[in-house]
Design a protein around this motif. Structure first.
Motif, PDB file in Angstrom:
ATOM      1  N   TYR A   8       0.864  -1.186   0.000  1.00 23.88           N
ATOM      2  CA  TYR A   8       0.000   0.000   0.000  1.00 23.88           C
ATOM      3  C   TYR A   8       0.898   1.233   0.000  1.00 23.88           C
ATOM      4  O   TYR A   8       1.921   1.264   0.702  1.00 23.88           O
ATOM      5  CB  TYR A   8      -0.905   0.011   1.231  1.00 23.88           C
ATOM      6  CG  TYR A   8      -2.087   0.952   1.120  1.00 23.88           C
ATOM      7  CD1 TYR A   8      -3.340   0.473   0.765  1.00 23.88           C
ATOM      8  CD2 TYR A   8      -1.953   2.314   1.363  1.00 23.88           C
ATOM      9  CE1 TYR A   8      -4.437   1.327   0.656  1.00 23.88           C
ATOM     10  CE2 TYR A   8      -3.032   3.170   1.251  1.00 23.88           C
ATOM     11  CZ  TYR A   8      -4.271   2.668   0.898  1.00 23.88           C
ATOM     12  OH  TYR A   8      -5.347   3.525   0.781  1.00 23.88           O
ATOM     13  N   ILE A  17       3.120   8.678  -6.866  1.00 21.30           N
ATOM     14  CA  ILE A  17       2.355   7.446  -6.684  1.00 21.30           C
ATOM     15  C   ILE A  17       2.304   6.662  -7.996  1.00 21.30           C
ATOM     16  O   ILE A  17       2.551   5.456  -8.039  1.00 21.30           O
ATOM     17  CB  ILE A  17       0.922   7.749  -6.208  1.00 21.30           C
ATOM     18  CG1 ILE A  17       0.924   8.262  -4.757  1.00 21.30           C
ATOM     19  CG2 ILE A  17       0.031   6.515  -6.343  1.00 21.30           C
ATOM     20  CD1 ILE A  17       1.181   7.212  -3.710  1.00 21.30           C
ATOM     21  N   ASP A  18       1.992   7.366  -9.083  1.00 20.80           N
ATOM     22  CA  ASP A  18       1.908   6.714 -10.391  1.00 20.80           C
ATOM     23  C   ASP A  18       3.250   6.089 -10.789  1.00 20.80           C
ATOM     24  O   ASP A  18       3.299   4.983 -11.338  1.00 20.80           O
ATOM     25  CB  ASP A  18       1.473   7.727 -11.461  1.00 20.80           C
ATOM     26  CG  ASP A  18       0.040   8.190 -11.270  1.00 20.80           C
ATOM     27  OD1 ASP A  18      -0.719   7.514 -10.555  1.00 20.80           O
ATOM     28  OD2 ASP A  18      -0.324   9.247 -11.838  1.00 20.80           O
ATOM     29  N   ILE A  21       3.843   2.919  -8.682  1.00 18.73           N
ATOM     30  CA  ILE A  21       3.004   1.825  -9.168  1.00 18.73           C
ATOM     31  C   ILE A  21       3.603   1.231 -10.438  1.00 18.73           C
ATOM     32  O   ILE A  21       3.666   0.002 -10.604  1.00 18.73           O
ATOM     33  CB  ILE A  21       1.560   2.310  -9.411  1.00 18.73           C
ATOM     34  CG1 ILE A  21       0.893   2.654  -8.075  1.00 18.73           C
ATOM     35  CG2 ILE A  21       0.749   1.248 -10.158  1.00 18.73           C
ATOM     36  CD1 ILE A  21      -0.481   3.284  -8.217  1.00 18.73           C
ATOM     37  N   THR A  25       4.811  -2.688 -10.170  1.00 19.70           N
ATOM     38  CA  THR A  25       4.004  -3.688 -10.877  1.00 19.70           C
ATOM     39  C   THR A  25       4.796  -4.441 -11.938  1.00 19.70           C
ATOM     40  O   THR A  25       4.304  -5.432 -12.489  1.00 19.70           O
ATOM     41  CB  THR A  25       2.768  -3.032 -11.522  1.00 19.70           C
ATOM     42  OG1 THR A  25       3.170  -1.916 -12.322  1.00 19.70           O
ATOM     43  CG2 THR A  25       1.780  -2.579 -10.464  1.00 19.70           C
ATOM     44  N   GLU A  31       2.353  -6.796  -5.426  1.00 20.35           N
ATOM     45  CA  GLU A  31       1.013  -6.377  -5.831  1.00 20.35           C
ATOM     46  C   GLU A  31       0.670  -5.088  -5.086  1.00 20.35           C
ATOM     47  O   GLU A  31       0.681  -5.065  -3.846  1.00 20.35           O
ATOM     48  CB  GLU A  31      -0.018  -7.447  -5.502  1.00 20.35           C
ATOM     49  CG  GLU A  31      -1.438  -7.045  -5.872  1.00 20.35           C
ATOM     50  CD  GLU A  31      -2.473  -8.077  -5.455  1.00 20.35           C
ATOM     51  OE1 GLU A  31      -3.675  -7.834  -5.719  1.00 20.35           O
ATOM     52  OE2 GLU A  31      -2.092  -9.105  -4.863  1.00 20.35           O
ATOM     53  N   VAL A  32       0.415  -4.011  -5.818  1.00 21.51           N
ATOM     54  CA  VAL A  32      -0.001  -2.759  -5.194  1.00 21.51           C
ATOM     55  C   VAL A  32      -1.506  -2.843  -4.961  1.00 21.51           C
ATOM     56  O   VAL A  32      -2.292  -2.910  -5.907  1.00 21.51           O
ATOM     57  CB  VAL A  32       0.340  -1.540  -6.075  1.00 21.51           C
ATOM     58  CG1 VAL A  32      -0.154  -0.255  -5.420  1.00 21.51           C
ATOM     59  CG2 VAL A  32       1.852  -1.467  -6.311  1.00 21.51           C
ATOM     60  N   PHE A  35      -3.680   2.959  -2.689  1.00 21.15           N
ATOM     61  CA  PHE A  35      -2.854   4.126  -2.379  1.00 21.15           C
ATOM     62  C   PHE A  35      -3.718   5.234  -1.795  1.00 21.15           C
ATOM     63  O   PHE A  35      -4.941   5.258  -1.977  1.00 21.15           O
ATOM     64  CB  PHE A  35      -2.118   4.630  -3.628  1.00 21.15           C
ATOM     65  CG  PHE A  35      -2.999   5.265  -4.678  1.00 21.15           C
ATOM     66  CD1 PHE A  35      -3.327   6.622  -4.624  1.00 21.15           C
ATOM     67  CD2 PHE A  35      -3.511   4.500  -5.719  1.00 21.15           C
ATOM     68  CE1 PHE A  35      -4.127   7.201  -5.581  1.00 21.15           C
ATOM     69  CE2 PHE A  35      -4.322   5.070  -6.682  1.00 21.15           C
ATOM     70  CZ  PHE A  35      -4.633   6.425  -6.623  1.00 21.15           C
TER      71      PHE A  35
END
Length: 221
Positions: A8, A17-18, A21, A25, A31-32, A35
């Protein structure tokens, strides 16, 4: 199929954040699961997602990372926390470690160490980027010897040769897996020795082990 590490993320910058991820990934072991852009209700969100690892900034709106860690500390940790921050002030570092965070990464070093930090913390160890380690060591270097609540001479005599080897490798930032490879023993044996050392030296973290070793000149280098 190996179970994935559930991660998380919490940071107030959507672009970051993007990016995280996108990086995480690509690793089939991760595994995200969610958020947040604020610290509000973060404990409940992370718990609801059954996350294994929370990667969290300190500076967030509504509730900052320190407040979130205090909530985790009070309610009980449901996952391991890695602080991911542009701050490398020793005051923040000490506070988050005292509140139970198991890792501290500066954003400047994240690209190089993020995957290693996640897997290390997930496997029950602690992880700090190099600059963070240096600041921790400098914070206690040169201090007067404190009373550790133990008979130091007796403890030093009780440390086995194998435990001393492991303490040396821990001080060189070897992971549990690297220590097991170097000494030709299992990772479970490494962890048993590490826990025995922590009990003997009356410390609670790997950093505490290294601090004790430096304080009493136990390391060769």
């Amino acid at each position: 199929m190996t179970e994935k590490i559930r991660i998380y993320l919490a940071d107030d910058h959507q672009v970051l954040i993007d990016g995280l991820i996108a990086v995480l990934t690509t690793n089939k072991s991760f595994e995200v699961v969610g958020f947040s852009l604020t610290g509000e209700n973060l404990y409940d969100k992370v718990t609801a997602k059954n996350a294994d690892i929370l990667i969290m900034d300190i500076n967030m709106p509504e509730k900052d990372g320190i407040e979130v860690l205090k909530e985790f500390n009070e309610k009980g940790y449901t996952c391991q926390v890695i602080v991911f921050s542009s701050y490398d002030d020793i005051k923040f570092i000490k506070e988050v470690l005292q509140l139970g965070a198991k890792g501290y990464l500066t954003k400047q070093s994240a690209g190089e160490h993020l995957v290693e930090a996640i897997t290390t913390v997930y496997n029950g160890e602690e992880f700090y980027s190099k600059t963070v380690r240096e600041k921790i060591f400098k914070s206690f270097a040169g201090r007067e010897k404190e009373n550790d609540g133990i008979d130091v001479e007796e403890v030093l005599q009780s440390i086995t040769e194998r435990e001393m080897e492991i303490l040396e490798l821990i001080s060189l930032e070897y992971s549990g897996k690297e220590i097991s490879d170097a000494l030709f023993i299992s990772t479970n044996t490494v962890e048993t020795h590490r826990k025995n050392l922590m009990k003997k030296l009356n410390v609670k973290t790997t950093i505490g082990l290294i601090k004790f070793a430096y304080k009493y000149n136990l390391l060769k280098n």
